[in-house]
Scaffold this active site. Structure first.
Site, PDB file in Angstrom:
ATOM      1  N   HIS A   1      -1.609  17.014   3.461  1.00  0.00           N
ATOM      2  CA  HIS A   1      -2.841  17.597   3.978  1.00  0.00           C
ATOM      3  C   HIS A   1      -2.549  19.027   4.454  1.00  0.00           C
ATOM      4  O   HIS A   1      -1.481  19.289   5.034  1.00  0.00           O
ATOM      5  CB  HIS A   1      -3.357  16.813   5.189  1.00  0.00           C
ATOM      6  CG  HIS A   1      -3.825  15.418   4.871  1.00  0.00           C
ATOM      7  ND1 HIS A   1      -4.018  14.932   3.601  1.00  0.00           N
ATOM      8  CD2 HIS A   1      -4.155  14.392   5.713  1.00  0.00           C
ATOM      9  CE1 HIS A   1      -4.447  13.690   3.661  1.00  0.00           C
ATOM     10  NE2 HIS A   1      -4.540  13.339   4.927  1.00  0.00           N
TER      11      HIS A   1
ATOM     12  N   ASN B   1       1.072  13.633   4.416  1.00  0.00           N
ATOM     13  CA  ASN B   1       0.244  12.687   5.169  1.00  0.00           C
ATOM     14  C   ASN B   1       0.793  11.265   5.157  1.00  0.00           C
ATOM     15  O   ASN B   1       0.504  10.478   6.051  1.00  0.00           O
ATOM     16  CB  ASN B   1      -1.186  12.682   4.625  1.00  0.00           C
ATOM     17  CG  ASN B   1      -1.246  12.448   3.137  1.00  0.00           C
ATOM     18  OD1 ASN B   1      -0.790  13.297   2.356  1.00  0.00           O
ATOM     19  ND2 ASN B   1      -1.788  11.324   2.709  1.00  0.00           N
TER      20      ASN B   1
ATOM     21  N   LYS C   1     -12.369  11.929  14.584  1.00  0.00           N
ATOM     22  CA  LYS C   1     -11.024  11.458  14.957  1.00  0.00           C
ATOM     23  C   LYS C   1     -10.156  12.644  15.361  1.00  0.00           C
ATOM     24  O   LYS C   1      -9.401  12.572  16.329  1.00  0.00           O
ATOM     25  CB  LYS C   1     -10.353  10.744  13.771  1.00  0.00           C
ATOM     26  CG  LYS C   1     -10.892   9.357  13.474  1.00  0.00           C
ATOM     27  CD  LYS C   1     -10.228   8.812  12.204  1.00  0.00           C
ATOM     28  CE  LYS C   1     -10.976   7.621  11.658  1.00  0.00           C
ATOM     29  NZ  LYS C   1     -10.526   7.264  10.300  1.00  0.00           N
TER      30      LYS C   1
ATOM     31  N   SER D   1      -1.468 -10.564  -2.871  1.00  0.00           N
ATOM     32  CA  SER D   1      -0.111 -10.098  -3.216  1.00  0.00           C
ATOM     33  C   SER D   1       0.965 -11.105  -2.850  1.00  0.00           C
ATOM     34  O   SER D   1       2.125 -10.926  -3.238  1.00  0.00           O
ATOM     35  CB  SER D   1       0.207  -8.803  -2.471  1.00  0.00           C
ATOM     36  OG  SER D   1      -0.779  -7.856  -2.680  1.00  0.00           O
TER      37      SER D   1
ATOM     38  N   VAL E   1       1.014   3.679   2.226  1.00  0.00           N
ATOM     39  CA  VAL E   1       1.674   3.921   3.514  1.00  0.00           C
ATOM     40  C   VAL E   1       2.735   2.852   3.769  1.00  0.00           C
ATOM     41  O   VAL E   1       3.860   3.158   4.186  1.00  0.00           O
ATOM     42  CB  VAL E   1       0.651   3.950   4.672  1.00  0.00           C
ATOM     43  CG1 VAL E   1       1.365   4.051   6.011  1.00  0.00           C
ATOM     44  CG2 VAL E   1      -0.304   5.122   4.518  1.00  0.00           C
TER      45      VAL E   1
ATOM     46  N   GLY F   1       0.825  -1.218   0.000  1.00  0.00           N
ATOM     47  CA  GLY F   1       0.000   0.000   0.000  1.00  0.00           C
ATOM     48  C   GLY F   1       0.855   1.261   0.000  1.00  0.00           C
ATOM     49  O   GLY F   1       2.081   1.197   0.139  1.00  0.00           O
TER      50      GLY F   1
ATOM     51  N   ARG G   1      -7.098   3.192  18.452  1.00  0.00           N
ATOM     52  CA  ARG G   1      -6.671   4.534  18.890  1.00  0.00           C
ATOM     53  C   ARG G   1      -7.361   5.019  20.152  1.00  0.00           C
ATOM     54  O   ARG G   1      -6.755   5.697  20.970  1.00  0.00           O
ATOM     55  CB  ARG G   1      -6.904   5.549  17.761  1.00  0.00           C
ATOM     56  CG  ARG G   1      -5.925   5.395  16.625  1.00  0.00           C
ATOM     57  CD  ARG G   1      -6.192   6.439  15.556  1.00  0.00           C
ATOM     58  NE  ARG G   1      -5.431   6.162  14.361  1.00  0.00           N
ATOM     59  CZ  ARG G   1      -5.864   6.436  13.130  1.00  0.00           C
ATOM     60  NH1 ARG G   1      -7.057   6.970  12.961  1.00  0.00           N
ATOM     61  NH2 ARG G   1      -5.120   6.164  12.083  1.00  0.00           N
TER      62      ARG G   1
ATOM     63  N   CYS H   1      -3.759  10.904  10.221  1.00  0.00           N
ATOM     64  CA  CYS H   1      -2.844  11.894   9.621  1.00  0.00           C
ATOM     65  C   CYS H   1      -3.231  13.345   9.918  1.00  0.00           C
ATOM     66  O   CYS H   1      -2.358  14.201  10.126  1.00  0.00           O
ATOM     67  CB  CYS H   1      -2.752  11.668   8.111  1.00  0.00           C
ATOM     68  SG  CYS H   1      -4.290  11.170   7.344  1.00  0.00           S
TER      69      CYS H   1
END
Ligand SMILES: NC(=O)c1ccc[n+]([C@@H]2O[C@H](COP(=O)([O-])OP(=O)(O)OC[C@H]3O[C@@H](n4cnc5c(N)ncnc54)[C@H](OP(=O)(O)O)[C@@H]3O)[C@@H](O)[C@H]2O)c1
Length: 363
Positions: A244, A319, A215, A43, A17, A15, A102, A131
């Site tokens: 961002h 980000n 968030k 993958s 990130v 991905g 979180r 982010c």
């Protein structure tokens, strides 16, 4: 043991990130003994080039964590909820980039330059913030610690890479379609993102906010240890590829001038002030992309607040890097340096517990 090179896994390695995490582990020369790259079964078997070496992608299954010291997860909340506990059961410490843990009161939510001490009591899982929160919390910290925070309003202008690889492809496809005079198809977002601004990031909540906006509210409260902080957010997706931007309005407890605020911001590690409007110098998404710093500019007195207790400013950061991968690697560095890789229970440290009021206020 912790100062030895570590076996590190990246979950979600294909991905946007995950790939940035691999890049940053290399750039910062994190002492990796073995790097295990994991993704979905789709993958598995593919290979990627890392630092001139060809590494194969494995499937993220519980057994893949045998012998892994630290796993950086970035494969979505469902994968984290399922696999992080399985990894911890095998002795791996997980730094999780999803929203899964979180707001769990037993799991520290950490920005490296704001609350690294919260890592000490980790139970095997550590949460990396969203982010939009990540680039805001260090800047708010500077005001919290000096002039106090009364109220924060933040409006975000978020890039499509925040949604992942499919969104990058969708924006590019829509730009091409526009140039070719063809219709724009939208599958990732509910409307075309090219040449648009979408005030919808993540799902809508019963209170009318989106989950992304909430968030920013709840994560900042937890990280800053300010459960009562009055904070509101509107999150907007814009057709920018990376970085961002945020327009922030803060009411402080004590008066603060823009000159002093610039000094307070510049004193935070990893924060750079770019603020010379006469020279058209202010933070830009394109300039922040590929950098690890949080850029702050357009600092001015908020004219709507009396007694010099209001500030308005503009915050920009990449980000994918500080907003996700760089902070995750920085947390891994702190764990290694302070010999906190193992969970608190193994080291005899006091377990982390968020302030009860943080949990109640944000549940
Ligand atoms: N993008 C950002 O700026 C940002 C910032 C902060 C947090 N995050 C969070 O980071 C996570 C990943 O975001 P991204 O932008 O990198 O998304 P992405 O580009 O869509 O990549 C998703 C990754 O997850 C893997 N994956 C999907 N399903 C899986 C499964 N069942 N088992 C194992 N791996 C699976 C994918 O592997 P395959 O290639 O095999 O499908 C891919 O490697 C999300 O939780 C996101 O909320 C993103």
């Amino acid at each position: 043991m912790n100062r030895q090179p570590l076996t590190v896994a990246v979950v979600g390695a294909t991905g946007v990130v995950g790939r940035t995490m691999i890049q940053i582990l290399n750039e910062r020369e994190f002492p990796v003994d073995e790097l295990r790259l994991l993704a979905s079964g789709r993958s598995a078997g593919r290979s990627v080039m890392v630092d001139g070496r060809t590494l194969e992608i494995g499937e993220a299954v519980p057994e893949a964590f045998d012998g892994v010291d630290i796993a950086l997860f970035s494969a979505g909340a469902d994968v984290s909820r399922e696999l992080a506990p399985a990894a911890v059961a095998r002795g791996t410490t997980v730094i999780d980039n999803s929203s899964a843990w979180r707001m769990d009161p037993n799991i520290p939510l950490v920005v490296s330059q704001v609350n690294p001490d919260d890592l000490e009591g980790h139970p095997g899982i550590i949460a990396n913030p969203n982010c939009s929160t990540m680039q805001l919390a260090p800047v708010l910290m500077a005001l919290r610690d000096t002039v106090g925070l009364e109220r924060v309003i933040v409006d975000t202008y978020q890039s499509v890479s925040g949604t992942g690889a499919d969104a990058l492809a969708e924006l590019e496809g829509q730009i091409r379609a526009h140039v070719n005079g063809e219709p724009k198809s939208a599958t990732v977002y509910p409307h075309p993102i090219a040449f648009n601004a979408l005030p919808e990031i993540d799902v809508f909540l019963p209170n009318g906010y989106t989950k992304e906006e909430w968030k920013v509210v709840s994560e900042n409260r937890k990280i800053l240890g300010l459960p009562e902080l009055r904070i509101s957010c509107t999150a907007v997706r814009i057709p920018v590829f990376v970085s961002h931007s945020e327009a922030v309005h803060v009411e402080t407890r004590e008066p603060v001038t823009p000159e002093r605020a610039r000094k307070l911001f510049a004193a935070v590690p990893g924060v750079l002030v770019q603020d010379d409007p006469a020279a058209h110098e202010y933070p830009l998404a394109t300039e922040a992309a590929g950098r690890d710093e949080i850029f702050v500019g357009r600092v001015r007195q908020d004219a709507s607040i009396d007694d010099g207790r209001g500030l308005a400013f503009w915050v920009v950061s990449d980000n994918l890097r500080k907003g996700a991968a760089t902070n995750a690697v920085e947390l891994a560095e702190v764990l290694r340096e302070r010999e906190w890789v193992s969970p608190a229970s193994v080291r005899g440290a006091r377990p982390y517990r968020a302030q009860a009021s943080v949990v109640e206020a944000t549940a």
